[in-house]
Scaffold this active site. Structure first.
Site, PDB file in Angstrom:
ATOM      1  N   GLU A 150      67.616  62.027  25.558  1.00  0.00           N
ATOM      2  CA  GLU A 150      67.282  61.007  26.563  1.00  0.00           C
ATOM      3  C   GLU A 150      65.820  61.232  26.903  1.00  0.00           C
ATOM      4  O   GLU A 150      65.483  62.275  27.466  1.00  0.00           O
ATOM      5  CB  GLU A 150      68.075  61.205  27.849  1.00  0.00           C
ATOM      6  CG  GLU A 150      69.552  61.387  27.725  1.00  0.00           C
ATOM      7  CD  GLU A 150      70.189  61.670  29.091  1.00  0.00           C
ATOM      8  OE1 GLU A 150      71.401  61.585  29.170  1.00  0.00           O
ATOM      9  OE2 GLU A 150      69.463  61.969  30.054  1.00  0.00           O
ATOM     10  N   CYS A 201      63.834  58.422  34.927  1.00  0.00           N
ATOM     11  CA  CYS A 201      63.667  57.796  33.606  1.00  0.00           C
ATOM     12  C   CYS A 201      63.954  56.306  33.703  1.00  0.00           C
ATOM     13  O   CYS A 201      63.322  55.503  33.031  1.00  0.00           O
ATOM     14  CB  CYS A 201      64.595  58.436  32.592  1.00  0.00           C
ATOM     15  SG  CYS A 201      66.317  58.412  33.096  1.00  0.00           S
ATOM     16  N   ASN A 216      63.893  66.465  37.119  1.00  0.00           N
ATOM     17  CA  ASN A 216      64.124  65.454  38.157  1.00  0.00           C
ATOM     18  C   ASN A 216      65.563  65.316  38.624  1.00  0.00           C
ATOM     19  O   ASN A 216      65.813  64.842  39.724  1.00  0.00           O
ATOM     20  CB  ASN A 216      63.563  64.092  37.708  1.00  0.00           C
ATOM     21  CG  ASN A 216      64.228  63.564  36.461  1.00  0.00           C
ATOM     22  OD1 ASN A 216      64.822  64.331  35.697  1.00  0.00           O
ATOM     23  ND2 ASN A 216      64.135  62.274  36.241  1.00  0.00           N
TER      24      ASN A 216
HETATM   25  P1  NAP Z   1      59.486  67.700  29.922  1.00  0.00           P
HETATM   26  O1  NAP Z   1      58.218  68.253  30.380  1.00  0.00           O
HETATM   27  O2  NAP Z   1      59.562  67.073  28.587  1.00  0.00           O
HETATM   28  O3  NAP Z   1      60.555  68.915  30.006  1.00  0.00           O
HETATM   29  C1  NAP Z   1      61.911  68.723  29.725  1.00  0.00           C
HETATM   30  C2  NAP Z   1      62.530  70.035  29.305  1.00  0.00           C
HETATM   31  O4  NAP Z   1      62.009  70.441  28.049  1.00  0.00           O
HETATM   32  C3  NAP Z   1      62.255  71.192  30.255  1.00  0.00           C
HETATM   33  O5  NAP Z   1      63.389  72.008  30.337  1.00  0.00           O
HETATM   34  C4  NAP Z   1      61.121  71.920  29.548  1.00  0.00           C
HETATM   35  O6  NAP Z   1      61.001  73.272  29.922  1.00  0.00           O
HETATM   36  C5  NAP Z   1      61.591  71.795  28.126  1.00  0.00           C
HETATM   37  N1  NAP Z   1      60.574  72.052  27.098  1.00  0.00           N
HETATM   38  C6  NAP Z   1      59.226  71.981  27.181  1.00  0.00           C
HETATM   39  N2  NAP Z   1      58.663  72.290  25.992  1.00  0.00           N
HETATM   40  C7  NAP Z   1      59.690  72.555  25.138  1.00  0.00           C
HETATM   41  C8  NAP Z   1      59.770  72.934  23.766  1.00  0.00           C
HETATM   42  N3  NAP Z   1      58.696  73.104  22.998  1.00  0.00           N
HETATM   43  N4  NAP Z   1      60.989  73.128  23.226  1.00  0.00           N
HETATM   44  C9  NAP Z   1      62.096  72.973  23.966  1.00  0.00           C
HETATM   45  N5  NAP Z   1      62.090  72.612  25.273  1.00  0.00           N
HETATM   46  C10 NAP Z   1      60.896  72.401  25.844  1.00  0.00           C
HETATM   47  O7  NAP Z   1      60.076  66.613  30.951  1.00  0.00           O
HETATM   48  P2  NAP Z   1      60.150  66.664  32.545  1.00  0.00           P
HETATM   49  O8  NAP Z   1      58.769  66.560  33.084  1.00  0.00           O
HETATM   50  O9  NAP Z   1      61.004  67.801  32.989  1.00  0.00           O
HETATM   51  O10 NAP Z   1      60.946  65.305  32.852  1.00  0.00           O
HETATM   52  C11 NAP Z   1      60.301  64.073  32.903  1.00  0.00           C
HETATM   53  C12 NAP Z   1      60.506  63.285  31.627  1.00  0.00           C
HETATM   54  O11 NAP Z   1      61.898  63.245  31.325  1.00  0.00           O
HETATM   55  C13 NAP Z   1      60.076  61.833  31.754  1.00  0.00           C
HETATM   56  O12 NAP Z   1      59.417  61.425  30.588  1.00  0.00           O
HETATM   57  C14 NAP Z   1      61.407  61.087  31.897  1.00  0.00           C
HETATM   58  O13 NAP Z   1      61.362  59.743  31.497  1.00  0.00           O
HETATM   59  C15 NAP Z   1      62.300  61.915  31.058  1.00  0.00           C
HETATM   60  N6  NAP Z   1      63.689  61.723  31.468  1.00  0.00           N
HETATM   61  C16 NAP Z   1      64.474  60.933  30.693  1.00  0.00           C
HETATM   62  C17 NAP Z   1      65.778  60.677  31.082  1.00  0.00           C
HETATM   63  C18 NAP Z   1      66.649  59.772  30.256  1.00  0.00           C
HETATM   64  O14 NAP Z   1      67.836  59.760  30.511  1.00  0.00           O
HETATM   65  N7  NAP Z   1      66.129  59.005  29.307  1.00  0.00           N
HETATM   66  C19 NAP Z   1      66.288  61.220  32.258  1.00  0.00           C
HETATM   67  C20 NAP Z   1      65.444  62.028  33.032  1.00  0.00           C
HETATM   68  C21 NAP Z   1      64.146  62.274  32.616  1.00  0.00           C
HETATM   69  P3  NAP Z   1      59.809  73.748  30.921  1.00  0.00           P
HETATM   70  O15 NAP Z   1      60.089  73.109  32.219  1.00  0.00           O
HETATM   71  O16 NAP Z   1      59.959  75.210  30.912  1.00  0.00           O
HETATM   72  O17 NAP Z   1      58.527  73.277  30.304  1.00  0.00           O
HETATM   73  O1  G3P Z   2      71.705  60.897  35.405  1.00  0.00           O
HETATM   74  C1  G3P Z   2      70.612  60.719  36.177  1.00  0.00           C
HETATM   75  C2  G3P Z   2      69.469  59.980  35.499  1.00  0.00           C
HETATM   76  O2  G3P Z   2      69.602  59.995  34.128  1.00  0.00           O
HETATM   77  C3  G3P Z   2      69.235  58.571  35.938  1.00  0.00           C
HETATM   78  O3  G3P Z   2      70.037  58.151  36.970  1.00  0.00           O
HETATM   79  O4  G3P Z   2      70.707  56.784  38.869  1.00  0.00           O
HETATM   80  O5  G3P Z   2      68.304  57.396  38.559  1.00  0.00           O
HETATM   81  O6  G3P Z   2      69.379  55.737  37.060  1.00  0.00           O
HETATM   82  P1  G3P Z   2      69.567  56.938  37.916  1.00  0.00           P
END
Ligand code: NAP
Ligand code: G3P
Length: 487
Positions: free
Chosen positions: A259, A293, A163
């Site tokens: 995160e 997030c 994202n």
């Molecule tokens: P995701 O599906 O968990 O993927 C995140 C990363 O992990 C991707 O690079 C993914 O690669 C990789 N990955 C997948 N399986 C893995 C494994 N077994 N080992 C190591 N890496 C692996 O998350 P997303 O859909 O990209 O992002 C959405 C989520 O991120 C939401 O839950 C959101 O809340 C969270 N998020 C949190 C924050 C925060 O600051 N707290 C900020 C942004 C997003 P692939 O794409 O190749 O599967």
């Molecule tokens: O650093 C980007 C992401 O973690 C959240 O940023 O501005 O959407 O709260 P924001």
């Protein structure tokens, strides 16, 4: 400038030890645009042997990089920021195609990242150690002095989500590099093209060979191998709680910074300025279709003001700009990243309808584009009260007291952020003090910035603390050298 990253057949390459390398076994993953399904490029599905080579290069390069004066490392980072700003339009266009973010928001992400990197360069130069005299502890004298410096950890594995493919990659890479680590970036597969462009910018700015490297491939295939690799000294991960949990179970003795997901609550008290509150909630909940997030993911409101708040929210949601970023420069709600994501949001909507929630506005879906949706009178038996949709649907939960609001807010498995809307500072602090989250926003939407503030999630929302200085400290450790003066 970006030619090195791909060939004429749109086959992208990885940055390994300063070279742009194609797939050894000719295995590629096709990346399509979520906006019109056009093929944007093919990224290598790296093999375990290739991953070994990447980590070996990173390990070797770090030995020299940590000896490079911090002022030189900072100069390179400032150059990265300059180049990002020079290329903002090109990268924003790619981001729009790859992750469906509208161009205005994509440009804002890049500009923010340039600011982040400059601030990191300055902060890196100002990180200092301390000297501690032994006589502060009973029984010791001042002839014993601990000289404490900060050391890099070695090779940082940076795993970023789809994202914020530029911001959430750079906000790991820059703090790691400035303190003397080398980095292996594994971008989200949908987001890899943007991640590879970013790596090219770091290279163009003068990051030496092997100091920043990339690994592409599906997390489900390559993830376990890379996260458990003996050459990795630190993992900085942003993504879903499920994957974060999986990594933390698998890894041993490797420090983690994570995160993860959130279910940020906006708590609205009776005395809140409801007009401003509604503005903040709508902006916080629906930007980039709620695929953030820190998006507001539930509204917990005191019963006596719920009707007025809901009608204000409805009016403001009806004014949101919804559509396809290919046709509009600036939008609030855009198609979700893929069909699976849209199906999941649809499930939550159907569950809420089935269990009797009031659909205030929205609910319709066309392909992956889901209208901004608000449900009122959501109850705790509904999935929407607890699950993170990562889409444009928000529940309103009505409560009778502050205590009930706090209890519902804290019953979530997540603990990223919460907002409290009230004109009474005592109430704001009373509630803030009891919320089990990393950050409480008073009279503001939940959000990460400014990026030098600490940013963290508790419970299932994360491990450790980000934020520029905090990130640098997380990816380094104190080293104590004790001088024992003879007296
Ligand atoms: P995701 O599906 O968990 O993927 C995140 C990363 O992990 C991707 O690079 C993914 O690669 C990789 N990955 C997948 N399986 C893995 C494994 N077994 N080992 C190591 N890496 C692996 O998350 P997303 O859909 O990209 O992002 C959405 C989520 O991120 C939401 O839950 C959101 O809340 C969270 N998020 C949190 C924050 C925060 O600051 N707290 C900020 C942004 C997003 P692939 O794409 O190749 O599967
Ligand atoms: O650093 C980007 C992401 O973690 C959240 O940023 O501005 O959407 O709260 P924001």
């Amino acid at each position: 400038m970006f030619e090195a990253v791909k060939n004429s057949e749109k086959q992208f390459r990885n940055l390994v030890n300063g070279e742009w390398i194609t797939s050894m076994n000719h295995q590629f993953i096709d990346i399509f645009s979520p906006l019109d399904q056009r093929l944007l490029g093919r990224i290598p599905a790296m093999t375990t042997t290739e991953v070994d080579g990447v980590i070996k290069a990173a390990k070797e390069a770090q030995k020299q990089w940590k000896l490079t004066p911090v002022s030189e490392r900072a100069t390179i980072l400032n150059k990265v920021a300059d180049l990002l700003l020079e290329k903002v339009e090109e990268i924003a266009y790619l981001m729009m195609l790859e992750i469906g973010k509208d161009r205005k928001s994509a440009s804002a992400e890049i500009t923010r990242t340039a600011d982040f990197i400059r601030f990191t360069a300055d902060s890196g130069k100002n990180i200092s150690g301390e000297s501690i005299s032994g006589d502060r502890f009973p029984g010791f004298k001042s002839n014993k002095v601990s000289v404490v410096t900060r050391e890099p950890l070695g090779v940082v594995l940076a795993i970023s989500p789809f994202n914020y493919p530029i911001n959430l990659a750079a906000s790991k890479i820059a703090p790691a590099l400035v303190i003397g680590n080398s980095v292996v970036l594994k971008p989200a597969t949908q987001g890899s093209l943007s991640g590879l462009y970013l790596a090219r910018i770091f290279q163009m700015a003068g990051v030496p060979a092997g100091v920043l490297n990339t690994v592409t491939g599906k997390g489900s295939e390559i993830g376990d191998y890379i996260t458990t690799h003996k050459g990795i000294d630190f993992i900085n991960f942003t993504g879903s709680t499920d994957i974060g949990r999986h990594i933390s179970k698998l890894t041993e003795m490797v420090p983690l910074l994570m995160e993860l997901g959130g279910k940020d609550a906006a708590i609205v008290l009776e005395d809140a300025d409801l007009e401003k509150t509604a503005d903040q909630i709508v902006a916080g909940a629906y930007a980039y279709s709620g695929q953030r997030c820190t998006a507001v993911k539930r509204i917990i409101v005191m019963e006596p003001v719920a009707d007025i708040l809901v009608s204000k929210l409805k009016e403001k949601i009806s004014q949101l700009k919804v559509g396809n970023p290919l046709e509009h420069e600036s939008l609030d709600v855009v198609p979700l990243i893929d069909e699976r994501a849209a199906d999941f949001v649809t499930e939550l909507i159907e569950d809420a309808k089935l269990k009797g929630a009031n659909l205030v506005i929205g609910g319709a879906r066309k392909g992956n584009l889901i209208e901004p949706t608000l449900f009122d009178k959501v109850t705790v038996d509904m999935r929407l009260a607890w699950e993170e949709p990562f889409g444009p649907v928000v529940p309103v939960i009505r409560v009778k007291s502050k205590e009930e609001a706090i209890a519902i807010a804290n019953a979530s498995e997540y603990g990223l952020q919460s907002s409290v809307f009230t004109e009474n500072i005592n109430d704001a602090f009373y509630i803030a003090n009891q919320l089990e989250v990393g950050t409480v926003q008073v009279n503001n939407k939940t959000e990460r910035g400014p990026d030098h503030f600490p940013f963290l999630g508790v419970k299932a929302s994360g491990i450790g603390t980000q934020g520029i200085r905090y990130s640098i400290e997380s990816m380094s450790r104190p080293k104590a050298t004790i001088i024992n003066l003879q007296r």
